[in-house]
Scaffold this active site. Structure first.
Site, short mmCIF file in Angstrom:
data_model
loop_
_atom_site.label_atom_id
_atom_site.label_comp_id
_atom_site.label_asym_id
_atom_site.label_seq_id
_atom_site.Cartn_x
_atom_site.Cartn_y
_atom_site.Cartn_z
N ASP A 255 40.62 39.28 49.47
CA ASP A 255 40.86 38.28 48.54
C ASP A 255 41.99 39.80 47.58
OD1 ASP A 255 41.74 37.42 46.54
OD2 ASP A 255 39.55 36.95 45.23
C1 BGC Z 1 41.98 35.45 44.00
C2 BGC Z 1 42.29 34.01 44.76
C3 BGC Z 1 43.29 33.88 45.12
C4 BGC Z 1 44.73 35.31 45.19
C5 BGC Z 1 45.90 35.30 45.59
C6 BGC Z 1 42.93 36.30 43.45
O1 BGC Z 1 42.98 36.39 42.77
O2 BGC Z 1 40.61 35.15 43.22
O3 BGC Z 1 41.63 33.33 44.72
O4 BGC Z 1 43.37 33.44 46.05
O5 BGC Z 1 44.49 36.01 44.17
O6 BGC Z 1 46.58 34.71 44.30
#
Ligand code: BGC
Length: 726
Positions: A255
């Site tokens: 993530d």
């Molecule tokens: C989120 C993810 C997301 C990623 C990219 C993170 O803050 O938890 O679900 O895909 O950002 O935007």
């Protein structure tokens, strides 16, 4: 002669890795040794906010990811979170995943995946960051709207077709957030403590199904910790369960900012690192990608001989496999904002909206009788596609509920008036996308309430459209709700409206259940979700009866927060350690999540898991078991066409371990004309009877008696069939 020579010459020069007629593994074998060390390292970490490098000299394109999961997120700048200013990135916003789950209709999930894949392709995206299947453990989780409810069987059966549909376009799904990311509060520092049985029976099945049955090409590690290791580089979860036990051959993506430790990132199963702020760099406009754990720090250890090259090659192999499936595959071009995509959005909404209560058949609105309709509430006029965190979108259009109702009802000569009723969140901006709405209203709360009540007295029917929104501490990433109650004094307003007009319909827009202290005073209640681009059209169609509602709750709607296991014994949101900033959260309720907890403690919910009414009626008959096959006939006994979901739950009558009173194991949705019947069959498999034995690490079905329960909600299971496993 000449033509033949040319063909032979070009075939001879096509490298094996570009030859799509060859098996993928052969192509990967061919490509891997062609890469230099720097090229290998470059493809396993980000080079911009949403992309990783290809290998230009070998004709391997840059790899583009994007959120996910309700539409394709608009483009941000290369290395900043602000908008890139593109004019071709407005998309169709599909209903949120809670709504998709509430359709209980796997074919719609497939259509959703295909439509999203087409939009992703048109926008040049190779991976969509989603869908999410974290289990709905508490109604306070700010991110539940992006997930598929509380039940592992429902989430599994809905995620698989979504993944298959999306990937049929050559766009990788990235299942998130693996795993145990069940609340947003302190999400980077929460260490989940859960027993193995709950892990395998409740929290992992949907991920496993996405990987094994959906064939997902990628999975995203969660932000939080398990076993004291962050889940983006967690030995047990990634190396042991995902890669060894489930034989996952795809890519583990971190993530954004989820990797914290170079050694663990190298050794504990992470394959691609994105969005990390490393080496003391803090969150900001610019990140130094070379400082990523899987960039120069990794290179240094490799060159010093402290970590083996084989581990790097294993990661690269997985990334190359992903490229063979996406950027190096011949794929359809896709399409944006097509009529088919809008139709899919409308169909998902129509089948996902849940009619929770409908006393005296107040709904559907009848233009012949209801000549003066009053709409009250901020969510009737507020855009919901902007906000909520990474799933925020730039929708080509968003039809507001008030506009949808006006358009539908005014055509029949009905007068539609509006009163704001309360002011909640008048803002509307995310990462530089603004709604352009001006929702500011400075009138005091008492004035707004009095105006709504006064108008309610004059109306034939009042439709209150409120609930939550995508602002911080509501249904939004990064934080949880602070309480179970509705914000902005909506309870008080609803109670006043109920006193002013007995024909009150409450439409709750949210991805979570909320307390409804006024439930007994309101004759009709509808769960509206975040419905995307076609929100207003879809809601109006259900409220007026053009679409007959058939959604079923994907979670239990608790009467009180204390009725939820996580809040009763489950230690939410955990306890901070005395000596470090880690919150240990003990999932003490174990396998008893959602209706499993309610059943065990003999608690009645406000609305049960699987509950949802229709404007017609259905009856089940002729149920019987023949061998391993349960058969039941479902008949539409009312006067309108409609759809019903027949749900099958299993009870283990006697077991050597504690088991839930019942568990959903299968369901089928059917559409029937008035008077029409359909015979449904369900095969009872060994898997449906099994529990996870933590001693042996195996799924076990104990011989003996089981009950197969059939019905149309978890609290409406009139048919009980005895089944014996020999
Ligand atoms: C989120 C993810 C997301 C990623 C990219 C993170 O803050 O938890 O679900 O895909 O950002 O935007």
């Amino acid at each position: 002669m000449l033509a033949a020579t040319v063909v032979v010459a070009s075939a001879a020069t096509t490298p094996i890795y570009l030859d799509e007629s060859r098996p993928i593994e052969e192509r990967v074998d061919d490509l891997l040794p062609r890469l230099t060390l720097d090229e290998k390292l470059a493809i396993i970490h980000a080079q911009s906010k949403f992309s990783s490098a290809g290998v230009a000299r070998l004709g391997i394109p840059t790899f583009w990811t994007d959120d996910g999961p309700h539409g394709v997120r608009p483009d941000v700048l290369w290395d900043e979170w602000e908008q890139a200013g593109a004019t071709n990135d407005s998309c169709v916003a599909f209903p949120a995943l809670t709504c998709l789950a509430a359709t209980w209709h796997p074919e719609l999930a497939h259509r959703y995946g295909v439509a999203l894949g087409e939009e992703a392709r048109y926008r040049g995206k190779d991976m969509i960051l989603g869908p999410g299947v974290n289990i709905y453990r508490t109604p306070l989780n700010g991110r539940n709207f992006e997930y598929m409810g509380e039940d592992p069987c429902l989430a599994s059966l809905m995620v698989v077709p979504y993944v298959r549909g999306l990937q049929s376009l050559g766009v990788s799904a990235c299942i998130k957030h693996y795993a145990l990311n069940n609340n947003e509060h302190e999400r980077h520092t929460t260490n989940v403590v859960v027993d193995d049985r709950a892990l395998h029976e409740i929290y992992l099945p949907a991920f496993k199904a996405a990987v094994q049955q959906g064939g997902a090409w990628a999975i995203m590690g969660a932000y939080n910790l398990y076993n004291n290791e962050h889940l983006c580089h967690n030995r047990v979860m990634l190396n042991d369960i995902l890669k060894r036990d489930w034989q996952f051959d795809g890519v583990v993506v971190s993530d954004w900012g989820g990797a914290h430790d170079t050694w663990q990132a190298i050794n504990n199963g992470l394959d691609m690192e994105f969005g990390t702020w490393t080496d003391g760099l803090s969150e900001g406009a610019r990140n130094a990608y070379d400082n990523y754990h899987l960039a120069l720090p990794y290179k240094k250890l490799l060159l010093e001989g402290k970590v083996p090259m084989a581990t790097l090659d294993e990661k690269v192999r997985r990334v190359l496999r992903l490229m063979m499936r996406t950027t190096l595959a011949t794929r359809p071009r896709g399409s944006m904002c097509s009529q088919e995509h809008y139709q899919t959005a409308r169909d998902v909404a129509a089948e996902g909206i849940v009619l929770l209560k409908n006393d005296k058949n107040l709904l559907p609105i009848d233009p012949a009788r209801h000549r003066r309709v009053l709409v009250v509430g901020e969510n009737a006029i507020k855009m919901m596609t902007v906000g909520g965190g990474s799933s925020s979108l730039k929708a080509q259009h968003e039809i507001l509920p008030l506009d949808g109702l006006r358009q539908r009802l005014e055509a029949d000569g009905v007068t539609v008036d509006y009163a704001r009723g309360y002011v909640g969140d008048p803002t509307g901006e995310y990462n530089g996308v603004t709604t352009g709405q001006s929702l500011k209203d400075d009138r005091p709360a008492a004035v707004l309430l009095a105006e709504a009540v006064e108008k309610a007295r004059q109306a034939d029917v009042v439709i209150f459209i409120g609930g939550l929104n995508k602002a911080a501490f509501q249904d939004s990433e990064g934080d949880d709700h602070k309480s179970y109650g509705l914000p902005y004094n909506q309870d008080q307003l609803i109670e006043a409206l109920a006193r002013a007009n007995k024909n009150l319909v409450v439409v709750n827009i949210s991805g979570n259940a909320v307390a409804m202290p006024w439930r007994g005073q309101v004759p009709a209640i509808v769960q509206g979700w975040f419905l995307g681009s076609e929100a207003g059209t879809s809601l109006a169609r259900v409220l007026v009866g053009d679409d007959n509602p058939s959604g079923k709750l994907p979670f239990s709607w608790y009467e009180r927060l204390e009725d939820c296991g996580a809040h009763s014994v489950g230690d939410y949101p955990g306890t901070r350690r005395a000596d470090e900033n880690i919150w240990d959260e003990h999932y003490r309720e174990g396998i008893y999540v959602g209706y499993r907890w309610l059943d065990k403690n003999k608690l009645k919910p406000a609305f049960a898991f699987g509950h949802g009414l229709s404007y017609t009626t259905f009856a089940l008959s002729n149920a019987h078991l023949t061998g391993n096959t349960a058969t039941v006939t479902v008949t539409n006994t009312g006067r309108r066409a409609g759809s019903e979901v027949v749900q099958l739950y299993i009870t283990d009558v006697k077991s050597s371990v504690d088991r839930p009173a019942k568990e959903l194991k299968a369901f089928k949705k059917v559409h029937l004309q008035p008077g029409e019947s359909q015979v449904l069959t369900f095969d009872i498999t060994r898997d449906m009877l099994s529990y996870y034995d933590s001693n042996s690490g195996q799924w076990t079905a104990e011989p003996g008696d089981f009950i197969v329960r059939l019905g149309t909600a978890s609290d409406r299971l009139p048919i009980n069939l005895k089944f014996k496993l020999q």
